[in-house]
Design a protein around this motif. Structure first.
Motif, short mmCIF file in Angstrom:
data_model
loop_
_atom_site.label_atom_id
_atom_site.label_comp_id
_atom_site.label_asym_id
_atom_site.label_seq_id
_atom_site.Cartn_x
_atom_site.Cartn_y
_atom_site.Cartn_z
N PHE A 136 -15.40 -60.40 -119.71
CA PHE A 136 -15.62 -59.79 -121.04
C PHE A 136 -15.96 -60.91 -122.01
N ILE A 137 -17.18 -60.87 -122.55
CA ILE A 137 -17.65 -61.96 -123.41
C ILE A 137 -17.88 -61.44 -124.83
N GLY A 138 -17.17 -62.05 -125.79
CA GLY A 138 -17.22 -61.59 -127.17
C GLY A 138 -15.98 -60.78 -127.46
N MET A 190 -13.99 -55.82 -132.21
CA MET A 190 -14.22 -54.71 -131.28
C MET A 190 -13.89 -55.11 -129.84
N GLY A 191 -14.48 -56.23 -129.39
CA GLY A 191 -14.34 -56.65 -128.00
C GLY A 191 -12.89 -56.93 -127.60
N GLY A 192 -12.12 -57.52 -128.51
CA GLY A 192 -10.72 -57.86 -128.20
C GLY A 192 -9.93 -56.64 -127.75
N ASP A 227 -14.68 -66.23 -125.43
CA ASP A 227 -15.20 -66.12 -126.79
C ASP A 227 -15.37 -67.55 -127.32
N MET A 228 -16.39 -67.73 -128.17
CA MET A 228 -16.62 -69.05 -128.79
C MET A 228 -15.41 -69.46 -129.63
N ALA A 229 -14.81 -68.45 -130.30
CA ALA A 229 -13.63 -68.74 -131.11
C ALA A 229 -12.41 -68.73 -130.18
N LYS A 230 -11.37 -69.48 -130.57
CA LYS A 230 -10.16 -69.50 -129.74
C LYS A 230 -9.40 -68.21 -130.00
N MET A 266 -19.91 -58.09 -125.95
CA MET A 266 -19.72 -57.41 -127.24
C MET A 266 -19.94 -58.46 -128.33
N LEU A 267 -21.21 -58.68 -128.67
CA LEU A 267 -21.63 -59.84 -129.46
C LEU A 267 -22.29 -59.41 -130.77
N PRO A 268 -22.43 -60.36 -131.72
CA PRO A 268 -22.89 -59.98 -133.05
C PRO A 268 -24.33 -59.47 -133.15
N ASN A 269 -25.27 -60.03 -132.38
CA ASN A 269 -26.67 -59.61 -132.56
C ASN A 269 -27.52 -59.91 -131.32
N LYS A 286 -30.07 -61.92 -130.83
CA LYS A 286 -30.39 -63.32 -130.51
C LYS A 286 -29.26 -63.94 -129.68
N ILE A 287 -28.03 -63.68 -130.10
CA ILE A 287 -26.87 -64.23 -129.37
C ILE A 287 -26.76 -63.56 -128.00
N LEU A 288 -27.01 -62.25 -127.95
CA LEU A 288 -26.99 -61.56 -126.66
C LEU A 288 -27.99 -62.20 -125.69
N ALA A 335 -29.18 -65.20 -125.67
CA ALA A 335 -28.74 -66.54 -125.27
C ALA A 335 -27.63 -66.45 -124.22
N VAL A 336 -26.66 -65.57 -124.46
CA VAL A 336 -25.55 -65.41 -123.50
C VAL A 336 -26.09 -64.87 -122.17
N ALA A 337 -26.99 -63.89 -122.25
CA ALA A 337 -27.56 -63.30 -121.03
C ALA A 337 -28.28 -64.36 -120.21
N SER A 348 -22.78 -54.40 -127.52
CA SER A 348 -23.15 -54.84 -128.87
C SER A 348 -24.17 -53.88 -129.47
N THR A 349 -24.28 -53.88 -130.79
CA THR A 349 -25.40 -53.18 -131.44
C THR A 349 -26.51 -54.21 -131.66
N VAL A 350 -27.63 -54.03 -130.97
CA VAL A 350 -28.74 -54.98 -131.07
C VAL A 350 -30.06 -54.22 -131.17
N GLY A 356 -15.78 -47.59 -134.43
CA GLY A 356 -15.20 -48.69 -135.20
C GLY A 356 -13.98 -49.32 -134.56
N VAL A 357 -13.30 -50.14 -135.36
CA VAL A 357 -12.18 -50.94 -134.87
C VAL A 357 -11.03 -50.02 -134.43
N GLY A 358 -10.82 -48.93 -135.16
CA GLY A 358 -9.77 -47.97 -134.80
C GLY A 358 -10.05 -47.33 -133.45
N ALA A 361 -30.48 -44.41 -129.68
CA ALA A 361 -29.61 -43.34 -130.18
C ALA A 361 -28.70 -43.85 -131.29
N LYS A 362 -28.17 -45.06 -131.07
CA LYS A 362 -27.23 -45.64 -132.05
C LYS A 362 -27.92 -45.85 -133.42
N ILE A 363 -29.11 -46.45 -133.42
CA ILE A 363 -29.72 -46.74 -134.72
C ILE A 363 -30.26 -45.48 -135.39
P1 NAD Z 1 -16.95 -59.82 -134.48
O1 NAD Z 1 -17.74 -60.79 -135.29
O2 NAD Z 1 -15.55 -59.50 -134.85
O3 NAD Z 1 -16.95 -60.29 -132.93
C1 NAD Z 1 -18.00 -60.95 -132.28
C2 NAD Z 1 -17.38 -62.03 -131.42
O4 NAD Z 1 -18.41 -62.66 -130.65
C3 NAD Z 1 -16.68 -63.12 -132.23
O5 NAD Z 1 -15.33 -63.24 -131.80
C4 NAD Z 1 -17.50 -64.38 -131.91
O6 NAD Z 1 -16.71 -65.56 -131.86
C5 NAD Z 1 -18.06 -64.04 -130.55
N1 NAD Z 1 -19.26 -64.80 -130.21
C6 NAD Z 1 -20.33 -65.10 -130.97
N2 NAD Z 1 -21.22 -65.82 -130.28
C7 NAD Z 1 -20.71 -65.97 -129.03
C8 NAD Z 1 -21.15 -66.62 -127.86
N3 NAD Z 1 -22.34 -67.24 -127.80
N4 NAD Z 1 -20.37 -66.59 -126.76
C9 NAD Z 1 -19.15 -65.95 -126.80
N5 NAD Z 1 -18.68 -65.32 -127.87
C10 NAD Z 1 -19.45 -65.33 -128.99
O7 NAD Z 1 -17.84 -58.48 -134.44
P2 NAD Z 1 -17.36 -57.01 -134.02
O8 NAD Z 1 -16.95 -56.26 -135.23
O9 NAD Z 1 -16.44 -57.12 -132.85
O10 NAD Z 1 -18.76 -56.39 -133.54
C11 NAD Z 1 -19.32 -56.67 -132.27
C12 NAD Z 1 -20.53 -55.78 -132.08
O11 NAD Z 1 -20.13 -54.41 -132.19
C13 NAD Z 1 -21.63 -55.99 -133.12
O12 NAD Z 1 -22.88 -55.91 -132.47
C14 NAD Z 1 -21.41 -54.83 -134.09
O13 NAD Z 1 -22.61 -54.45 -134.76
C15 NAD Z 1 -20.94 -53.75 -133.15
N6 NAD Z 1 -20.12 -52.69 -133.79
C16 NAD Z 1 -19.11 -53.02 -134.65
C17 NAD Z 1 -18.36 -52.00 -135.24
C18 NAD Z 1 -17.24 -52.32 -136.20
O14 NAD Z 1 -16.75 -51.41 -136.87
N7 NAD Z 1 -16.78 -53.58 -136.29
C19 NAD Z 1 -18.62 -50.67 -134.92
C20 NAD Z 1 -19.62 -50.37 -134.00
C21 NAD Z 1 -20.36 -51.39 -133.44
#
Ligand code: NAD
Length: 290
Positions: free
Chosen positions: A5-7, A11-13, A30-33, A58-61, A63-65, A67-69, A86-88, A115-117, A161-163
């Motif tokens: 599980f990466i990211g 959400m991912g946690g 995850d990049m962050a500890k 489960m990554l931010p965007n 571009k990052i997806l 790179a990780v892929a 992720s939403t990309v 969402g987070v809930g 569908a998501k967007i």
């Molecule tokens: P977040 O910023 O809390 O988590 C993203 C995690 O990815 C971070 O912990 C970051 O350190 C990690 N990360 C970044 N680059 C990385 C890399 N190269 N390798 C490993 N880890 C890396 O964001 P989130 O809220 O968890 O959202 C994640 C995705 O879910 C996004 O695409 C977002 O649009 C989507 N989403 C979020 C929500 C919400 O309510 N938060 C709802 C639906 C969808």
């Protein structure tokens, strides 16, 4: 299953924690500890992925997806499955799925709503794109992390569908907020406005389930000082993705574009950053026509 599980962010946690709680062998990166209950942490994305049956990102965007892929897909065992939640942008989703296929892997794009809930409670909705085989592999994991998964079609269909859903959501929230602000100026009580609209043809999820007016309707971020909830920045991200997609296929989406421009103004030039996306209501309250 052995799951990478990466990211592991907001959400991912919790999603990874729910998989571990259900008895899967989850290794995270995850990049962050971060530490997640029940999840073993790897030193790199590649080491989290290299012996997994399934890797979830489960990554931010996009571009990052990408790179990780690039790092992980070649390292995954042949026949394994990559699920990106992720939403990309649709193009990134399709490019990553193609790269996975070239590496002998199955792939699913499966963005979520809830969402987070929803991530913490295991009640997310998954919108999935990919082959029937890939979806069948992912489905039992969706059942753990969520309450519903829809197989929308081929690769990219989940992101599409998501967007589209979130474009409707953004437009509807703006419409609901501007209508409340108009009602205020016409001297209409907010509770009466809710009572009428929530049971009339103007009803919507934004009015009925997530009412942007404090003290009216069910509990929502409006009742909590507009703390997110669903942040205005995330709505702006999704509206931008919708307009990027609309441009790429020459679709006419004037309301989506207007909602994008309004959320951009709100987040970048006003006080919308860090607020819930329903804080459009106090924004409209303060304004006149010009
Ligand atoms: P977040 O910023 O809390 O988590 C993203 C995690 O990815 C971070 O912990 C970051 O350190 C990690 N990360 C970044 N680059 C990385 C890399 N190269 N390798 C490993 N880890 C890396 O964001 P989130 O809220 O968890 O959202 C994640 C995705 O879910 C996004 O695409 C977002 O649009 C989507 N989403 C979020 C929500 C919400 O309510 N938060 C709802 C639906 C969808």
């Amino acid at each position: 299953m052995k799951i990478g599980f990466i990211g592991l962010g907001n959400m991912g946690g919790p999603m990874a924690a729910n998989l571990a709680k259900a008895g899967h062998d989850v290794t995270g990166f995850d990049m962050a500890k971060v530490t997640i209950e029940g999840v073993a942490m790897a030193a790199s994305a590649v080491s989290a992925a290299s012996s997994a049956d399934v890797v979830i990102t489960m990554l931010p965007n996009g571009k990052i997806l990408r790179a990780v892929a690039n790092d992980i897909l070649a390292a995954m065992p042949k026949g394994a499955t990559h699920i990106d939640c992720s939403t990309v942008d649709v193009d990134s989703a399709r490019a990553v799925a193609e790269q996975a296929a070239n590496s002998g892997l199955l792939a699913v794009d499966a963005p979520v709503s809830g969402g987070v809930g929803g991530a913490a409670g295991g009640t997310l909705t998954f919108m999935a794109g990919g082959s029937a085989d890939a979806f069948a592999t992912a489905a039992p994991l969706f059942d753990i992390m969520g309450q519903k998964a829809v197989h929308c079609g081929a690769s990219g269909a989940g992101q599409a569908a998501k967007i589209c859903n979130n474009m409707i959501l953004g437009v509807t929230m703006v419409a609901t907020c501007e209508a409340f602000a108009l009602a205020d100026k016409l001297g209409l009580d907010r509770q009466k406005m809710f009572d009428v609209v929530s049971t009339s043809s103007g009803y919507s999820w934004t009015m009925n389930a997530y009412c942007p007016a404090p003290g009216v309707g069910p509990q929502s971020p409006a009742d909590n000082g507009y703390q997110p909830g669903f942040a205005a920045e995330l709505m702006l991200k999704d509206l931008r993705l919708s307009q990027q997609a609309a441009e790429s296929v020459d679709a006419d989406t004037p309301m989506g574009e207007l909602a994008r421009a309004l959320y951009a103004q709100f987040v970048e030039n006003e006080d919308g950053a860090g607020m819930d996306f329903s804080a459009m209501l106090p924004r409209f309250e303060k304004r006149g026509r010009n």
